[in-house]
Each structure stands twice: as structure tokens, then as C-alpha cells.
Enzyme design. Structure first.
Site, PDB file in Angstrom:
ATOM      1  NE  ARG A   1       0.172  10.053   9.900  1.00  0.00           N
ATOM      2  CZ  ARG A   1      -0.209   9.096   9.072  1.00  0.00           C
ATOM      3  NH1 ARG A   1      -1.422   8.616   9.149  1.00  0.00           N
ATOM      4  NH2 ARG A   1       0.610   8.619   8.161  1.00  0.00           N
TER       5      ARG A   1
ATOM      6  NE  ARG B   1      -7.410   4.697   5.860  1.00  0.00           N
ATOM      7  CZ  ARG B   1      -6.926   5.770   6.443  1.00  0.00           C
ATOM      8  NH1 ARG B   1      -7.508   6.254   7.514  1.00  0.00           N
ATOM      9  NH2 ARG B   1      -5.860   6.362   5.978  1.00  0.00           N
TER      10      ARG B   1
ATOM     11  CE  LYS C   1      -1.655   1.487   4.161  1.00  0.00           C
ATOM     12  NZ  LYS C   1      -1.296   2.902   4.437  1.00  0.00           N
ATOM     13  CG  ASN C   2       2.360   2.636   3.517  1.00  0.00           C
ATOM     14  OD1 ASN C   2       1.201   2.990   3.279  1.00  0.00           O
ATOM     15  ND2 ASN C   2       2.770   2.342   4.735  1.00  0.00           N
TER      16      ASN C   2
ATOM     17  CB  CYS D   1      -5.854   9.783  12.007  1.00  0.00           C
ATOM     18  SG  CYS D   1      -4.287   8.976  12.107  1.00  0.00           S
TER      19      CYS D   1
ATOM     20  CG  ASP E   1       3.158   1.264   9.582  1.00  0.00           C
ATOM     21  OD1 ASP E   1       2.887   2.226  10.312  1.00  0.00           O
ATOM     22  OD2 ASP E   1       3.400   1.379   8.361  1.00  0.00           O
TER      23      ASP E   1
ATOM     24  CG  ASP F   1       6.208  20.464  10.801  1.00  0.00           C
ATOM     25  OD1 ASP F   1       5.758  19.316  10.585  1.00  0.00           O
ATOM     26  OD2 ASP F   1       7.033  20.690  11.707  1.00  0.00           O
TER      27      ASP F   1
HETATM   28  C1  EPZ Z   1       4.306   6.771   6.343  1.00  0.00           C
HETATM   29  O1  EPZ Z   1       3.518   7.833   6.877  1.00  0.00           O
HETATM   30  C2  EPZ Z   1       3.369   5.577   6.203  1.00  0.00           C
HETATM   31  N1  EPZ Z   1       2.268   5.946   5.322  1.00  0.00           N
HETATM   32  C3  EPZ Z   1       2.837   5.166   7.564  1.00  0.00           C
HETATM   33  O2  EPZ Z   1       2.066   4.008   7.410  1.00  0.00           O
HETATM   34  C4  EPZ Z   1       4.029   4.844   8.473  1.00  0.00           C
HETATM   35  O3  EPZ Z   1       3.551   4.563   9.780  1.00  0.00           O
HETATM   36  C5  EPZ Z   1       4.977   6.037   8.525  1.00  0.00           C
HETATM   37  O4  EPZ Z   1       5.388   6.419   7.187  1.00  0.00           O
HETATM   38  C6  EPZ Z   1       6.237   5.763   9.335  1.00  0.00           C
HETATM   39  O5  EPZ Z   1       6.866   4.628   8.847  1.00  0.00           O
HETATM   40  C7  EPZ Z   1       2.457   5.892   4.009  1.00  0.00           C
HETATM   41  O6  EPZ Z   1       3.515   5.586   3.492  1.00  0.00           O
HETATM   42  C8  EPZ Z   1       1.277   6.187   3.164  1.00  0.00           C
HETATM   43  P1  EPZ Z   1       6.291  10.202   8.394  1.00  0.00           P
HETATM   44  P2  EPZ Z   1       4.067   9.319   6.865  1.00  0.00           P
HETATM   45  O7  EPZ Z   1       6.172  11.455   7.642  1.00  0.00           O
HETATM   46  O8  EPZ Z   1       4.825   9.558   5.619  1.00  0.00           O
HETATM   47  C9  EPZ Z   1       6.197  13.370  12.015  1.00  0.00           C
HETATM   48  C10 EPZ Z   1       0.221   2.594   7.807  1.00  0.00           C
HETATM   49  O9  EPZ Z   1      -0.289   2.090   8.838  1.00  0.00           O
HETATM   50  N2  EPZ Z   1       6.173  14.398  10.974  1.00  0.00           N
HETATM   51  O10 EPZ Z   1       7.546   9.404   8.275  1.00  0.00           O
HETATM   52  O11 EPZ Z   1       2.942  10.199   7.189  1.00  0.00           O
HETATM   53  C11 EPZ Z   1       4.875  12.576  12.018  1.00  0.00           C
HETATM   54  O12 EPZ Z   1       3.875  13.265  12.737  1.00  0.00           O
HETATM   55  C12 EPZ Z   1       0.665   4.049   7.801  1.00  0.00           C
HETATM   56  O13 EPZ Z   1       0.338   1.981   6.739  1.00  0.00           O
HETATM   57  C13 EPZ Z   1       6.157  15.723  11.351  1.00  0.00           C
HETATM   58  O14 EPZ Z   1       6.170  16.080  12.530  1.00  0.00           O
HETATM   59  O15 EPZ Z   1       5.074   9.244   8.091  1.00  0.00           O
HETATM   60  C14 EPZ Z   1       5.328  11.299  12.665  1.00  0.00           C
HETATM   61  O16 EPZ Z   1       5.337  11.451  14.042  1.00  0.00           O
HETATM   62  C15 EPZ Z   1       0.312   4.780   9.044  1.00  0.00           C
HETATM   63  N3  EPZ Z   1       6.121  16.689  10.365  1.00  0.00           N
HETATM   64  C16 EPZ Z   1       6.755  11.100  12.141  1.00  0.00           C
HETATM   65  O17 EPZ Z   1       7.179  12.405  11.719  1.00  0.00           O
HETATM   66  C17 EPZ Z   1       6.116  16.347   9.046  1.00  0.00           C
HETATM   67  O18 EPZ Z   1       6.084  17.267   8.206  1.00  0.00           O
HETATM   68  C18 EPZ Z   1       6.870  10.134  10.964  1.00  0.00           C
HETATM   69  O19 EPZ Z   1       6.014  10.539   9.920  1.00  0.00           O
HETATM   70  C19 EPZ Z   1       6.123  14.988   8.680  1.00  0.00           C
HETATM   71  C20 EPZ Z   1       6.157  14.028   9.669  1.00  0.00           C
END
Ligand code: EPZ
Length: 421
Positions: free
Chosen positions: A121, A395, A22-23, A116, A304, A124
Site C-alpha cells: 500500500r 476496526r 467506514k470508508n 499490513c 473488500d 506514490d
Molecule cells: C480504499 O483503500 C479502502 N480504504 C480499502 O478498504 C479498499 O480495499 C480500497 O480502497 C480498494 O477499494 C478506505 O477507503 C479507507 P487504493 P485505499 O488507493 O484508498 C495501490 C477495508 O477493508 N496503490 O484504491 O488505500 C494499492 O497498493 C479497506 O475497508 C499504489 O500502488 O486503496 C492497492 O494495491 C482495506 N500507490 C491499489 O492501488 C498509491 O499511491 C488500490 O489502492 C495508491 C494505491
């Protein structure tokens, strides 16, 4: 509302074909915005998030056609549009459209993806990096509007290896003038897969899988076909299901090196896990030692899989310690596990789960992986479990109950009235 009803206690035997990731698929679909030619993503999983991404792309007047499970997107007639708040709300990956839409149309309006159950999430880091590359960012009540002021490369360093921000920068910089260097990148295998697709489309990118990616922009990208990598989180879900319930299961498409930390934990718990070619097999054991796990960006233990690991912890003797460092509130499944008899304590970012017997109960899915964890709990609990709101699970998991039933699980999908209490 749809629910799962599970009669727990059966061991799992047989084999499962792992779905495509999916990702990996979601940002690849967004990449199709970057060209006027046709991009085909093969064997897309039939899950709600993919449906939502196709709807988002269709809103840009891209033509999306399905042949079997392959999705072909042709962007010849694409027109700029604002992302609809209704769609953006259901799909976090709508934020991949930031980079793709800015590269194609020079602008994007993105309603901020709603909060969520796993954390705030914010985006920034995406916005700060894009703004360093010459994008004007205006944040308002309803969302964020970005416009390209110049379209040239540069150097950016991410303060945290965000998967989504890394992907957005790759999408954006593929068409920017000159070279972009992104440091502090996420190193997830899905990012390597995105690089492969973009390079097939004619992009000039190297370094995915390391913490620095170099993108030399090109004038135009063309069509391509891609078979995305297998879904390592779905594969891990079935490995953990077998470890929790007992039995022997082979996952076709599973690759041990993609989650060797999970395999190590499973082996420490008496499971035999072995891989050859493109399959991985697990034979459960009966040694249930407490676990100690800290989640983190790849190659650390995948966040995850954390909710699913909590179910194994609830089966272990003694107290397991599970620290979640990626998302600030990814423990909502624990409250539901408590209803099933698990003994759980949360201190800050760490959950302490004491092993014991799980009993069937009526519980509610609150997010995708937490919902899948409740399914695992139901499968190894005594008696009947009902899991409400399984739309979250849909999802990310295609044919989940069918795959589990074929392994011997007693699980049924039902439509039912929402519990008013
Ligand atoms: C991806 O989400 C995956 N989703 C998530 O999978 C996965 O849990 C996550 O990476 C971490 O491995 C997809 O690929 C579609 P991040 P993403 O940006 O890209 C913080 C699942 O269950 N952050 O690496 O949104 C954020 O809040 C899903 O399949 C900021 O603060 O993850 C989090 O705490 C859920 N500011 C951390 O970084 C930002 O601008 C990691 O987020 C971006 C992120």
C-alpha cells in the site's frame, strides 16, 4: 487480547440495520480540517478506525465532540502538527490528512503507514499527483514531508484509480486557486459521498462517480452536516453470512445497485435476493455452484468482499476460482481457512478453493475483512471456532457479535491469553 468463540451451525434469521460506511466517514472527518466552522458527520459507526481518526484530528487541536453517534468537528483553533507515528500506523486513512493538511496549513508530515497484511500500500500516486500540483515532496526514513510551493489547480491523471489518491486530490484542490481536473479517478460510491459533503461545505466539484473529476477551488469552505451512505461492505458481509449459514435476513440500509455483482453471484448460487426502497433481503438456497470472481476497482467486484466470498467458495461443490487484482497479498485468511478444513491452492493472484465441510478450529485474524471472513467460517463450521486478535475486526464492524447474535448466531467475545505457539 480479545477473541471470538463461535459455536457454528445455526441458520440466521431476522433483520440488521446497516452501519454508516467506514470508508465514507473517514475522509469526511479529514474534510473537517478544511474549514474553521463545524462539520457534523451523523451516525458514525463506533469502530476503532473512527476513534483513531478523531484522535488524529484532536492532535491538530480541532475540537471533536460526540452527540450520540454524531461527531462534530470544529476547526477554529486548528494548529499544524506532525501526524504521530503511533496513530498513523494503526490507521491507513491517516493518509487522507495529506490533502487536507496541505490545503489548510500548507504542509504535512506523515509517517508512512506501516505495511499490513493485504499488501504494501504505497502512496506514490498521491505524492506524484500532489507534486504535479505544486507540492514539494521529501521522503525520508521516518515518513514523508510535503510543503505547498504554490497553491493552484492543474491537470493530473492517476495511473490507477486509487480511492485514497482521488480523495486526497479532491480535499486538496477544493481550496486551491483555479481549476483542477483529475483523470483516471476511482469511481467508488464513497467518493460521490465525499463530493456531496464538500459541496455542502461550499466546494465546487463535479464528476465524482465517473473517471474524471473537476474541482474549481474556492477561497473558503464553511460548516455542514452529512449523513454518510450505508456501509456496502458491512451489508455484503451479512448477505454472505446468510448465504453461507442458510436462513433469511433483511438488511435495512442495503441498496442492491451498490453491489449488483455480489447479488448476481448469490442468485447464481440459488439464493433469492430482492431489494425495495432502502432494504435488501436474502433467502438462502441450497444450490452451491463453484464461483468465478475477479476483484477490481468499482464497479468490478469489491476486493473488500473477496475474503468473505472465499468462505462461500469453501461451501460450494467443486472448485471456485477467485482472482485478486487490487491488493497483492490479500489471501492471508486462506491459511486460516485451511486449518478449518478448507481445501485451498494459491497460484499467483488466484486462489482455487474447493468446497467441502468446514470444522471448528483456533484461528487468527490478520486483517479486517480476512478476520470477518473467519467469523463467517466459524458460523457455518461444525463445532467450536476460536478467532484470536479480533481487534482487526473492531476496526471496521460496530457491534458485530451483537448483530449476529440477534440473527441467531452463537458468538461470544472473550478476553484471553495469547497463544504462545
Ligand atoms: C480504499 O483503500 C479502502 N480504504 C480499502 O478498504 C479498499 O480495499 C480500497 O480502497 C480498494 O477499494 C478506505 O477507503 C479507507 P487504493 P485505499 O488507493 O484508498 C495501490 C477495508 O477493508 N496503490 O484504491 O488505500 C494499492 O497498493 C479497506 O475497508 C499504489 O500502488 O486503496 C492497492 O494495491 C482495506 N500507490 C491499489 O492501488 C498509491 O499511491 C488500490 O489502492 C495508491 C494505491
Amino acid at each position: 487480547m480479545e477473541s471470538y468463540v463461535i459455536n457454528g451451525g445455526n441458520r440466521l434469521y431476522g433483520s440488521v440495520e446497516v452501519q454508516r460506511s467506514k470508508n465514507a466517514v473517514l475522509p469526511m472527518l479529514a474534510a473537517s480540517l478544511l474549514t474553521e466552522e463545524t462539520v457534523t458527520i451523523e451516525e458514525c459507526p463506533q469502530i476503532a478506525d473512527v476513534d483513531a481518526m478523531v484522535k488524529l484530528l484532536s492532535a491538530y487541536s480541532l475540537s471533536c465532540t460526540m452527540q450520540g453517534s454524531s461527531i462534530s468537528v470544529s476547526g477554529g483553533n486548528a494548529e499544524y502538527t506532525e501526524v504521530s507515528p503511533d496513530l498513523s500506523k494503526v490507521l491507513r486513512s491517516s493518509c487522507c490528512l495529506l490533502g487536507a493538511s496541505l490545503a489548510r496549513f500548507g504542509q504535512v508530515f506523515l509517517p508512512l503507514p506501516g505495511g499490513c497484511a493485504i499488501g504494501a500500500r504505497p502512496i506514490d500516486m498521491h505524492l506524484a499527483a500532489l507534486s504535479k500540483l505544486g507540492v514539494l515532496v521529501r521522503e525520508g526514513e521516518g515518513g514523508v514531508y510535503c510543503r505547498r510551493e504554490r497553491f493552484s489547480g492543474g491537470e493530473v491523471t492517476l495511473p490507477y484509480p486509487s480511492v485514497g489518491a482521488t480523495e486526497n486530490l479532491m480535499l486538496y484542490a477544493s481550496l486551491a486557486e483555479g481549476e483542477t481536473i483529475v483523470r483516471g479517478c476511482a469511481r467508488e460510491p464513497e467518493i460521490v459521498d465525499l463530493q456531496t459533503l464538500l459541496c455542502r461545505m461550499g466546494a465546487n466539484i463535479r464528476g465524482a462517480g465517473t473517471d474524471a473529476i473537476a474541482i474549481e477551488g474556492v477561497k473558503r469552505l464553511h460548516g455542514a452536516r452529512m449523513l454518510p451512505m450505508p456501509d456496502r461492505i458491512e451489508c455484503g458481509t451479512f448477505l454472505l453470512a446468510c448465504a453461507c449459514c442458510g436462513g433469511e435476513v433483511t438488511l435495512f440500509g442495503g441498496r442492491e445497485e451498490k453491489f449488483d455483482l455480489l447479488c448476481r453471484k448469490l442468485r447464481q448460487n440459488g439464493c433469492k435476493v430482492w431489494g425495495e426502497n432502502d432494504k435488501i433481503t436474502i433467502k438462502s438456497g441450497d444450490l452451491f455452484l463453484p464461483l468465478s470472481v475477479v476483484t477490481g476497482p468499482y464497479p468490478a467486484f469489491a476486493t473488500d468482499l473477496q475474503p468473505l466470498l472465499c468462505v462461500l467458495a469453501a461451501r460450494c461443490e467443486g472448485e471456485s476460482r477467485i482472482r485478486e487484482t487490487v491488493f497483492e497479498s490479500r489471501f492471508s485468511h486462506l491459511e486460516e481457512l485451511r486449518r478449518m478444513g478448507a481445501s485451498v491452492r494459491i497460484e499467483g493472484d488466484t486462489a482455487f478453493v474447493a468446497g467441502g465441510t468446514l470444522c471448528g478450529a483456533r484461528v487468527r485474524a490478520k486483517d479486517l475483512r480476512g478476520g470477518a471472513a473467519l467469523v463467517l467460517a466459524g458460523l457455518c463450521a461444525e463445532g467450536l471456532t476460536q478467532i484470536d486478535d479480533i481487534g482487526y475486526i473492531d476496526r471496521g464492524y460496530a457491534n458485530f457479535e451483537r448483530k449476529l447474535s440477534l440473527l441467531g448466531a452463537r458468538i461470544w467475545r472473550m478476553s484471553c491469553k495469547k497463544n504462545s505457539s
